[in-house]
Design a protein around this motif. Sequence first.
Motif, short mmCIF file in Angstrom:
data_model
loop_
_atom_site.label_atom_id
_atom_site.label_comp_id
_atom_site.label_asym_id
_atom_site.label_seq_id
_atom_site.Cartn_x
_atom_site.Cartn_y
_atom_site.Cartn_z
N LYS A 45 -9.94 84.69 58.95
CA LYS A 45 -10.24 83.95 60.17
C LYS A 45 -9.03 83.14 60.65
CE LYS A 45 -13.55 81.55 58.36
NZ LYS A 45 -13.27 81.96 56.96
N SER A 46 -8.46 82.35 59.76
CA SER A 46 -7.32 81.52 60.15
C SER A 46 -6.10 82.37 60.49
CB SER A 46 -6.96 80.54 59.02
OG SER A 46 -8.00 79.58 58.85
N TYR A 49 -6.55 83.59 63.98
CA TYR A 49 -6.25 82.52 64.93
C TYR A 49 -4.75 82.30 65.04
CZ TYR A 49 -10.74 80.52 66.33
OH TYR A 49 -11.95 80.29 66.94
N ASN A 50 -4.06 82.32 63.92
CA ASN A 50 -2.61 82.10 63.94
C ASN A 50 -1.89 83.21 64.69
OD1 ASN A 50 -2.60 79.66 62.51
ND2 ASN A 50 -2.52 80.68 60.53
N PHE A 90 -7.95 71.72 65.87
CA PHE A 90 -8.04 71.92 64.43
C PHE A 90 -9.15 71.08 63.82
CE2 PHE A 90 -3.74 73.00 65.67
CZ PHE A 90 -3.48 74.15 64.93
N ASP A 176 -10.97 75.59 65.65
CA ASP A 176 -10.79 75.95 64.24
C ASP A 176 -11.55 74.97 63.36
OD1 ASP A 176 -9.92 77.10 61.93
OD2 ASP A 176 -7.78 76.95 62.38
#
Length: 267
Positions: A45-46, A49-50, A90, A176
Amino acid sequence: MITLTDIGITFNAHTPDENEALKSINLKINRGDFVTVIGSNGAGKSTLYNVIAGTLLPTHGTIVLDTANKRIDITKDKEYKRAKYIGRIFQNPLLGTAGKMSLEDNMVIASKKGFKGLKISLNNKMREHFKEELSRLNMGLEDRLNDNVEQFSGGQRQALTLLMAVMSKPDLLLLDEHTAALDPENAALVMELTRKFAEEYKLTVMMVTHNMQQALDYGNRLLMMDSGEIIFDLSEKEKAGLSMNDIIEKFRKIKNKSFTTDKILLH
């Protein structure tokens, strides 16, 4: 609105520590979509997003963004170039605002996102506009324009971060786990503000969450990731009426695995 085609990213390629973090992701987010994203720690997931935000560049694949005026390939653009199109909030409430600056100065920066001049003027008309916007949070911040943001609570700062992100009018807003660090009352408040702003401003939103109920209650699409892949993508109609157990059972059938909510950290 944004289209990811064959997006993959591999860390430490050709070494014993090689890790294929994303595996040929194909995803299209339509303008106005509110997509919730769930999955276990390490699901990707992260990393996804990145890659979308430009913090990481993909090993292969393309990312194309349809803005209000043009269609652009942003695959190789760095994060600072994408920032005028993509906003991100975030988990840590302290990351979205400048604590040592006054509230009104934070608001000026948000309202002038992408401004290339050396001077930004602040006048009474702008202050009145800020007060009007801040009053929508129902936190009394409209009367604290001169206070440094570090004096505010975590809930106030995260609500402010959300408002500032909306004011910058992003083509895509990435959330996030933006309520994970808040107490239940403030988390509920920020989530309702999220829903309100998304509907009112017709925002395109992607929201990573470990809260299964949020994933079911919010948005018009639900994605689950596992091992660097999107294993299912449910429409609003498909997820309507589903429970946490239904989602777990769906995962079991797809992955042929036995796991519990503790394993994927959903609560």
